[in-house]
Design a protein around this motif. Structure first.
Motif, PDB file in Angstrom:
ATOM      1  N   ASN A 212      43.096  27.098  39.652  1.00 42.80           N
ATOM      2  CA  ASN A 212      42.521  26.771  38.339  1.00 42.80           C
ATOM      3  C   ASN A 212      41.136  27.400  38.163  1.00 42.80           C
ATOM      4  N   VAL A 213      41.162  28.693  38.039  1.00 44.16           N
ATOM      5  CA  VAL A 213      39.932  29.489  37.972  1.00 44.16           C
ATOM      6  C   VAL A 213      39.862  30.181  36.607  1.00 44.16           C
ATOM      7  N   ILE A 214      38.703  30.092  35.965  1.00 43.33           N
ATOM      8  CA  ILE A 214      38.496  30.760  34.673  1.00 43.33           C
ATOM      9  C   ILE A 214      37.316  31.721  34.823  1.00 43.33           C
ATOM     10  N   ILE A 215      37.559  32.981  34.538  1.00 48.88           N
ATOM     11  CA  ILE A 215      36.498  34.001  34.647  1.00 48.88           C
ATOM     12  C   ILE A 215      36.459  34.750  33.320  1.00 48.88           C
ATOM     13  N   GLU A 216      35.409  34.505  32.530  1.00 44.45           N
ATOM     14  CA  GLU A 216      35.400  35.017  31.162  1.00 44.45           C
ATOM     15  C   GLU A 216      34.050  35.599  30.767  1.00 44.45           C
ATOM     16  N   ARG A 217      34.111  36.563  29.884  1.00 41.74           N
ATOM     17  CA  ARG A 217      32.906  37.115  29.251  1.00 41.74           C
ATOM     18  C   ARG A 217      31.837  37.527  30.261  1.00 41.74           C
ATOM     19  N   LEU A 218      32.271  38.203  31.305  1.00 40.60           N
ATOM     20  CA  LEU A 218      31.313  38.787  32.241  1.00 40.60           C
ATOM     21  C   LEU A 218      31.103  40.252  31.876  1.00 40.60           C
ATOM     22  N   THR A 219      29.861  40.697  32.011  1.00 44.01           N
ATOM     23  CA  THR A 219      29.561  42.122  31.981  1.00 44.01           C
ATOM     24  C   THR A 219      29.155  42.483  33.392  1.00 44.01           C
ATOM     25  N   ILE A 220      29.870  43.416  33.992  1.00 45.58           N
ATOM     26  CA  ILE A 220      29.609  43.770  35.386  1.00 45.58           C
ATOM     27  C   ILE A 220      29.296  45.257  35.447  1.00 45.58           C
ATOM     28  N   ARG A 221      28.146  45.601  36.016  1.00 44.67           N
ATOM     29  CA  ARG A 221      27.767  47.015  36.067  1.00 44.67           C
ATOM     30  C   ARG A 221      27.251  47.385  37.456  1.00 44.67           C
ATOM     31  N   ALA A 222      27.722  48.520  37.931  1.00 47.15           N
ATOM     32  CA  ALA A 222      27.171  49.112  39.154  1.00 47.15           C
ATOM     33  C   ALA A 222      27.364  50.608  39.002  1.00 47.15           C
ATOM     34  N   PRO A 223      26.536  51.423  39.666  1.00 48.87           N
ATOM     35  CA  PRO A 223      26.745  52.872  39.566  1.00 48.87           C
ATOM     36  C   PRO A 223      28.167  53.229  39.999  1.00 48.87           C
ATOM     37  N   VAL A 224      28.775  54.197  39.325  1.00 47.67           N
ATOM     38  CA  VAL A 224      30.165  54.533  39.665  1.00 47.67           C
ATOM     39  C   VAL A 224      30.269  55.174  41.047  1.00 47.67           C
ATOM     40  N   THR A 225      29.137  55.514  41.632  1.00 49.08           N
ATOM     41  CA  THR A 225      29.138  56.071  42.986  1.00 49.08           C
ATOM     42  C   THR A 225      28.871  55.009  44.056  1.00 49.08           C
ATOM     43  N   SER A 226      28.644  53.749  43.666  1.00 51.03           N
ATOM     44  CA  SER A 226      28.289  52.726  44.653  1.00 51.03           C
ATOM     45  C   SER A 226      29.539  52.259  45.399  1.00 51.03           C
ATOM     46  N   PRO A 227      29.427  52.005  46.726  1.00 57.89           N
ATOM     47  CA  PRO A 227      30.613  51.713  47.536  1.00 57.89           C
ATOM     48  C   PRO A 227      31.123  50.270  47.391  1.00 57.89           C
ATOM     49  N   ASN A 228      32.404  50.140  47.108  1.00 58.44           N
ATOM     50  CA  ASN A 228      33.128  48.847  47.107  1.00 58.44           C
ATOM     51  C   ASN A 228      32.564  47.827  46.133  1.00 58.44           C
ATOM     52  N   THR A 229      32.042  48.281  45.004  1.00 59.31           N
ATOM     53  CA  THR A 229      31.490  47.335  44.032  1.00 59.31           C
ATOM     54  C   THR A 229      32.578  46.860  43.059  1.00 59.31           C
ATOM     55  N   ASP A 230      33.712  46.440  43.612  1.00 61.23           N
ATOM     56  CA  ASP A 230      34.804  45.869  42.806  1.00 61.23           C
ATOM     57  C   ASP A 230      34.248  44.807  41.852  1.00 61.23           C
ATOM     58  N   GLY A 231      34.863  44.669  40.686  1.00 62.66           N
ATOM     59  CA  GLY A 231      34.403  43.688  39.714  1.00 62.66           C
ATOM     60  C   GLY A 231      34.836  42.272  40.072  1.00 62.66           C
ATOM     61  N   ILE A 232      36.122  41.976  39.866  1.00 64.98           N
ATOM     62  CA  ILE A 232      36.627  40.607  40.043  1.00 64.98           C
ATOM     63  C   ILE A 232      37.837  40.669  40.970  1.00 64.98           C
ATOM     64  N   ASN A 233      37.775  39.970  42.117  1.00 64.73           N
ATOM     65  CA  ASN A 233      38.854  40.037  43.101  1.00 64.73           C
ATOM     66  C   ASN A 233      39.430  38.658  43.405  1.00 64.73           C
ATOM     67  N   PRO A 234      40.374  38.172  42.624  1.00 64.35           N
ATOM     68  CA  PRO A 234      41.040  36.913  42.994  1.00 64.35           C
ATOM     69  C   PRO A 234      41.878  37.147  44.241  1.00 64.35           C
ATOM     70  N   ASP A 235      41.723  36.278  45.239  1.00 66.72           N
ATOM     71  CA  ASP A 235      42.272  36.529  46.576  1.00 66.72           C
ATOM     72  C   ASP A 235      42.960  35.243  47.041  1.00 66.72           C
ATOM     73  N   SER A 236      44.269  35.276  47.195  1.00 67.90           N
ATOM     74  CA  SER A 236      45.037  34.077  47.551  1.00 67.90           C
ATOM     75  C   SER A 236      44.681  32.924  46.618  1.00 67.90           C
ATOM     76  N   CYS A 237      44.668  33.190  45.321  1.00 66.93           N
ATOM     77  CA  CYS A 237      44.343  32.174  44.312  1.00 66.93           C
ATOM     78  C   CYS A 237      45.527  31.982  43.370  1.00 66.93           C
ATOM     79  N   SER A 238      45.641  30.774  42.818  1.00 60.92           N
ATOM     80  CA  SER A 238      46.712  30.528  41.857  1.00 60.92           C
ATOM     81  C   SER A 238      46.142  29.953  40.567  1.00 60.92           C
TER      82      SER A 238
END
Ligand SMILES: *[C@@H]1O[C@H](CO)[C@@H](O)[C@H](O)[C@H]1NC(C)=O
Ligand SMILES: *[C@@H]1O[C@H](CO)[C@@H](O)[C@H](O)[C@H]1NC(C)=O
Ligand SMILES: *[C@@H]1O[C@H](CO)[C@@H](O)[C@H](O)[C@H]1NC(C)=O
Ligand SMILES: *[C@@H]1O[C@H](CO)[C@@H](O)[C@H](O)[C@H]1NC(C)=O
Ligand SMILES: *[C@@H]1O[C@H](CO)[C@@H](O)[C@H](O)[C@H]1NC(C)=O
Length: 468
Positions: A212-238
């Motif tokens: 029961n996770v809600i992730i809304e209206r985020l602005t996420i910015r990192a340089p496109v060259t930065s390593p592993n700056t994934d935005g949102i990673n739901p992991d074993s979540c339902s």
């Protein structure tokens, strides 16, 4: 003229006074925000010795505020307001029935000093840290075993000041795995919304073993060259709702995961019942949405709607390989508007990168039931790169109503297909032989919405008495 001037002056004065009045009402009054639950109690970080000068370390102020507010969890809960200012801090820990509210003019700055980040164990479903074999730095905002937690604001900022972490990572001089900006573990009823996240040391938002996770209206910015700056990673979540997010980053904008090789297989917790709607993504070297590469606990029932991607390597990418086990099935994608892509469709069956040599070469993943409909793309080099595994065909792929316009330098082979099986309808350029069987005019998409999709947020008040 002489008569008009005073009238003009008067109008200007009236105009000014009404501006002052509206400012006054903001000063004396309150902001509102959307929350899973509103809180009875409210406090401001400065009441706990916080100093928003960008230099003073506020880890203790955050932690003592939150620990104090924890005592109100069973009395209507509490919210902590981060007021305007620059709030340097190390990692701190959230509690249940709690809201962290970051004012629009507040910036939380992650400390660049490793001593401000405690070390914690690797995730059991990963067996090790992703950057190194040892422990991991705890995320800037961390929580575990919680219920009913909201991290939100008036689009206030969390700045991870990632540059020092990225250069240490690239130089191979880090002993431990880099921290994330927000990680919530083993928790239920989580909301992360209305924030601006910039320059994370690594991943930005990582809910793991949550429901029961809600992730809304985020602005996420990192340089496109930065390593592993994934935005949102739901992991074993339902039961996860990820909507209205804008992400520019150096890695996948969203990556759905569920553990790594033998550790993920043993932990056996899938990511499932996830809706991703209205994602806007820019990520030249990665996917708008990745499924994997850590998918060993399985990924199923993922619904993706209204995706926009610009200058992104691929739209949706399935990343897996021998040793990973698990499955990726019942994936439903409807409505993608894509501009400037290397690939539109990408499935990688030989993704490397194992936690150690203990993986089982007989653990092969099951990839089945992947549905794409209503896709428009322009300036594409290769429409599809779809590679299953020898002896492990990726099956029941469906494509309908797909129009891909090519770049000025398109690949000669538009559909590169091996070890896959599926059908198609109304697809240009015409698909490979393995997908040329006649499919439905609309590939599957569930008619019934997920319960998490219908969860309504409440309008909550936040008093701003110290902003005078
Ligand atoms: C990092 O923090 C530690 C512990 O507070 C301190 O001793 C050290 O001087 C700091 N390092 C830098 C570069 O500020
Ligand atoms: C969280 O709960 C799990 C069991 O679900 C337990 O093993 C673990 O110790 C708990 N962690 C903390 C920090 O309470
Ligand atoms: C915050 O950002 C969202 C977009 O992510 C926008 O819709 C909303 O109006 C913004 N709110 C404020 C208070 O600026
Ligand atoms: C498409 O191919 C050209 C030529 O190789 C390359 O310069 C360009 O970057 C590619 N575009 C994308 C989006 O990958
Ligand atoms: C097709 O994909 C395979 C990987 O599955 C790759 O090795 C090969 O170079 C690709 N060919 C083209 C023409 O894209």
């Amino acid at each position: 003229m002489a008569r008009i001037l005073p009238i003009l002056l008067m109008l200007i004065l009236i105009g000014n006074s009404s501006v002052i009045e509206s400012r006054n009402s903001v000063k004396a009054g309150s902001d509102t925000y959307q929350g899973l639950n509103c809180r009875k109690h409210s406090a401001i970080l400065t009441e706990f010795g916080g100093k928003g000068d960008g230099v003073t370390l506020n880890t203790k102020a955050f932690q003592s505020a939150i620990d104090k507010l924890k005592t109100l969890a069973n009395d209507g809960g509490a919210q902590l307001v981060v007021p305007p200012g620059k709030w340097l801090t190390g990692s701190f820990n959230l509690v249940s029935h709690f809201t962290l509210y970051i004012h629009k003019d507040a910036v939380i700055l992650g400390s660049p000093n490793e001593s401000d980040w405690p070390l914690i164990d690797p995730l059991p479903s990963y067996g090790r840290g992703r950057d190194s074999n040892g422990p991991r730095f705890r995320s800037l905002i961390f929580g575990t075993n919680l219920t009913d937690v909201v991290v939100t604001g008036g689009n206030g900022t969390i700045d991870g000041q990632g540059a020092t972490w990225w250069s240490k990572f690239k130089a191979g001089s880090l002993k431990n795995t880099r921290p994330y900006l927000i990680e919530i573990l083993n928790s239920d009823q989580i909301q992360i919304s209305n924030l601006v996240l910039v320059n994370s040391p690594s991943w930005n938002v990582h809910p793991v073993y949550c429901s029961n996770v809600i992730i809304e209206r985020l602005t996420i910015r990192a340089p496109v060259t930065s390593p592993n700056t994934d935005g949102i990673n739901p992991d074993s979540c339902s039961n996860v709702r990820i909507v209205d997010n804008f992400i520019v980053s150096g890695d996948d904008c969203i990556s759905v995961k569920s553990g790594w090789d033998q550790y993920g297989i043993k932990y056996n917790k899938p990511s499932e019942h996830i809706v991703i709607r209205r994602l806007t993504c820019i990520s030249p070297d990665s996917a708008a949405i990745a499924l994997g590469s850590e998918m060993s606990g399985g990924i199923q029932d993922i619904r993706v709607e209204e995706t926009v991607a610009i200058n992104t390597q691929s739209a949706i990418r399935i990343k897996t390989g021998i040793g990973r086990g698990g499955f990726v099935k019942d994936i439903f994608v409807k409505g993608m508007n894509l501009n400037t892509m290397k690939y539109v469709f990408w499935m990688t069956g030989n993704y490397g990168s194992h936690p150690d040599n203990g993986f089982d070469p007989k653990s092969i993943p099951v990839i089945k039931g992947v549905n794409y409909r209503d896709v428009v793309a322009v300036n594409v080099n290769q429409t599809a790169n779809l590679a299953g595994i020898d002896g492990d065909v990726f099956s029941n792929i469906c494509l309908s109503n797909v129009k891909v316009g090519l770049s000025q330098t398109p690949n000669k082979i538009q559909w590169n297909c091996t070890n896959i099986q599926g059908v198609s309808s109304d697809v240009t350029p015409p698909p490979c032989e393995l997908l040329s069987g006649k499919g439905p005019t609309g590939c599957d998409f569930p008619a019934k919405a997920l319960p998490i999709d219908g969860v309504k947020l409440q309008t909550c008040n936040v008093a701003l008495p110290l902003l005078l």
